[in-house]
Design an enzyme around this catalytic site. Structure first.
Site, PDB file in Angstrom:
ATOM      1  N   ARG A 274      37.479   1.339 -58.467  1.00 13.06           N
ATOM      2  CA  ARG A 274      38.635   0.436 -58.571  1.00 13.06           C
ATOM      3  C   ARG A 274      38.861  -0.282 -57.242  1.00 13.06           C
ATOM      4  O   ARG A 274      39.243  -1.440 -57.199  1.00 13.06           O
ATOM      5  CB  ARG A 274      39.900   1.185 -59.029  1.00 13.06           C
TER       6      ARG A 274
ATOM      7  N   TYR B 124      45.891 -24.295 -70.366  1.00 14.72           N
ATOM      8  CA  TYR B 124      45.474 -23.210 -71.245  1.00 14.72           C
ATOM      9  C   TYR B 124      46.709 -22.535 -71.864  1.00 14.72           C
ATOM     10  O   TYR B 124      47.632 -22.134 -71.148  1.00 14.72           O
ATOM     11  CB  TYR B 124      44.651 -22.207 -70.428  1.00 14.72           C
TER      12      TYR B 124
ATOM     13  N   ASP C  91      43.411 -24.037 -61.498  1.00 17.34           N
ATOM     14  CA  ASP C  91      42.508 -23.374 -62.435  1.00 17.34           C
ATOM     15  C   ASP C  91      41.262 -24.259 -62.533  1.00 17.34           C
ATOM     16  O   ASP C  91      41.319 -25.359 -63.079  1.00 17.34           O
ATOM     17  CB  ASP C  91      43.209 -23.227 -63.795  1.00 17.34           C
TER      18      ASP C  91
ATOM     19  N   LYS D 113      33.852 -18.445 -69.178  1.00 11.38           N
ATOM     20  CA  LYS D 113      33.434 -19.770 -69.652  1.00 11.38           C
ATOM     21  C   LYS D 113      32.129 -20.193 -68.954  1.00 11.38           C
ATOM     22  O   LYS D 113      31.122 -19.561 -69.159  1.00 11.38           O
ATOM     23  CB  LYS D 113      34.582 -20.748 -69.423  1.00 11.38           C
TER      24      LYS D 113
HETATM   25  C1  PLP Z   1      39.859 -19.179 -71.183  1.00  9.08           C
HETATM   26  C2  PLP Z   1      40.703 -19.727 -70.109  1.00  9.08           C
HETATM   27  C3  PLP Z   1      41.596 -18.909 -69.403  1.00  9.08           C
HETATM   28  C4  PLP Z   1      41.796 -17.441 -69.746  1.00  9.08           C
HETATM   29  O1  PLP Z   1      40.661 -16.683 -69.473  1.00  9.08           O
HETATM   30  P1  PLP Z   1      40.209 -15.376 -70.298  1.00  9.08           P
HETATM   31  O2  PLP Z   1      38.917 -15.029 -69.680  1.00  9.08           O
HETATM   32  O3  PLP Z   1      40.124 -15.767 -71.739  1.00  9.08           O
HETATM   33  O4  PLP Z   1      41.263 -14.342 -70.108  1.00  9.08           O
HETATM   34  C5  PLP Z   1      42.318 -19.488 -68.374  1.00  9.08           C
HETATM   35  N1  PLP Z   1      42.198 -20.790 -68.068  1.00  9.08           N
HETATM   36  C6  PLP Z   1      41.360 -21.609 -68.735  1.00  9.08           C
HETATM   37  C7  PLP Z   1      41.265 -23.051 -68.358  1.00  9.08           C
HETATM   38  C8  PLP Z   1      40.589 -21.112 -69.775  1.00  9.08           C
HETATM   39  O5  PLP Z   1      39.773 -21.928 -70.447  1.00  9.08           O
END
Ligand code: PLP
Length: 400
Positions: free
Chosen positions: A52, A105, A178, A203
């Site tokens: 951890r 998101y 983000d 992603k």
């Molecule tokens: C998918 C996504 C998230 C969240 O991520 P997870 O891995 O699904 O928890 C946050 N921001 C954007 C732009 C995303 O496409």
């Protein structure tokens, strides 16, 4: 290795990914262990005690991604949302306010409103393209964070990261970007003035739709008397939503080919957006690479490419959008994005169901494409199937 002098693809392959010193294995092993033997009480080997706190596979991936984002420190989490949650808890205190990009998101919105709202965190959604509105939404003394996605999801608006950073810093607040859609291959927000980058590594970074993950990468900034690295590091260790070694291995493997994949995502998406633009079935094609896109020049100035996401709005309204989304074959009907395979999503009810009925609801005639790296001619033929279905749905609606 002096990673700073190397190009992006070299860093992607080598930063944090040196061969195993023990065996010479070119690919560092997956350290599938919870704990590490000590050579005496609290005499640790290379600082590792318990996974951890630190794990070599996770640390290698964190170094790799932090290098690519030109960050000071990076932290990997079990999902993008876990990364965002850890960041919020690391820097905010009850009573703080967030200026939040309105087009973003859906899960980020749910996290901030439904989980953090209970702890007295408030937010004001703003049009990410309207810098004056962003400045006007700041509540002096109360606003601690500005949070934006660019390009945004699913409307693909472009925010001026340097302008957002200036507004944040004038208010003594932090700017979080983000960077999931652009990835560091196309855009490095920390270089543009942001303090923190968050990723869903699920992603493009993982890139193969086979792993969940998230990351927070910070600059060397200090906030409320503590470095961001210390604040997020404590949250990762004490909160514990860490990414496991198998997941970090997959994300690190994906990251090595990010540059090659992004080039193809971008060229396929550009070809498709150009082919779709002006089609009679469509009211709008949203893609920052189209010269008619209102954010085109800004996107060109702050990033080196326009990404793999294209959104479409149908003349035939909801019926046409739904028929399109349910009729393609290669474009699989699915949430998520950024994998090698193409996906289609009916955003209003799939990724953005949590904001139905609010001012943040997504237009009901919109479909989002995550353009994969398949042969583009095959993708275009597949989209033609969808357009045919959209036309019939529109005619049925007119007849009814
Ligand atoms: C998918 C996504 C998230 C969240 O991520 P997870 O891995 O699904 O928890 C946050 N921001 C954007 C732009 C995303 O496409």
């Amino acid at each position: 290795m002096s990673e700073r002098q190397h190009g992006f693809n070299t860093q992607a392959i080598h930063a944090g990914q040196a061969p195993d010193p023990l065996t010479g294995a070119v690919i560092p092993p997956i350290y599938q262990t919870s704990t590490f033997v000590q050579d005496g009480i609290n005499v640790l080997r290379n600082g590792h005690e318990y996974s951890r706190g630190s794990n070599p596979t996770r640390n290698g991936f964190e170094t790799q991604l932090t290098t690519l984002e030109a960050g000071h420190a990076g932290f990997a989490f079990a999902s993008g949302i876990a990364a965002e949650d850890a960041l919020l808890r690391a820097v905010l205190a009850p009573g703080d306010h967030i200026v939040l990009g309105a087009d973003g998101y859906g899960g980020t919105n749910r996290l901030i409103n439904r989980l953090h709202g209970k702890w007295g965190i408030t937010n004001t959604p703003v049009d990410i393209t309207d810098t004056a509105a962003v400045a006007a939404a700041v509540q002096p003394g109360k606003t601690a964070l500005l949070w934006v996605e660019t390009p945004s999801n699913p409307l693909l608006g472009i925010a001026d990261v340097a302008a957002w950073a200036a507004i944040a810093h004038a208010a003594g607040a932090l700017l979080v970007v983000d960077n999931t859609f652009s990835t560091p291959f196309l855009q490095r927000p920390l270089r543009l003035g942001a303090d923190v980058v968050v990723h869903s590594t699920t992603k493009y970074i993982g890139g193969h739709s086979d792993v969940l993950g998230g990351a927070v990468i910070v600059s060397d900034a200090t906030f409320r008397g503590e470095t961001l690295a210390a604040a997020v590091g404590l949250q990762q260790f004490a909160g514990g939503a860490v990414a496991g070694p198998q997941d970090c291995f997959l994300a690190a493997r994906g990251l090595k080919t990010l540059g090659l994949r992004m080039e193809r995502h971008c060229s396929n998406a550009a070809r498709i957006a150009t082919w779709l633009d002006g089609r009679a079935e469509l009211e709008k094609v949203l893609y920052p690479g189209l010269p008619t896109h209102p954010g085109h020049e800004l996107a060109k100035a702050q990033s080196s490419g326009f990404g793999g996401i294209v959104s479409l709005q149908f003349v035939g309204g909801e019926a046409a959008a739904r028929a399109f989304a349910e009729s393609t074959e290669l474009f699989a009907l699915s949430v998520s994005l950024g994998g090698v395979e193409s996906l289609v999503c009916y955003s209003a009810e799939m990724t953005h169901a949590s904001v139905i009925g609010t001012e943040l609801a997504v237009p009901r005639n919109l479909v989002r494409l995550s353009v994969g790296i398949e042969q583009v001619e095959d993708l275009i033929a597949d989209l033609e199937l969808g357009l045919t279905a959209a036309r019939s749905a529109t005619l049925e609606r007119v007849a009814a």
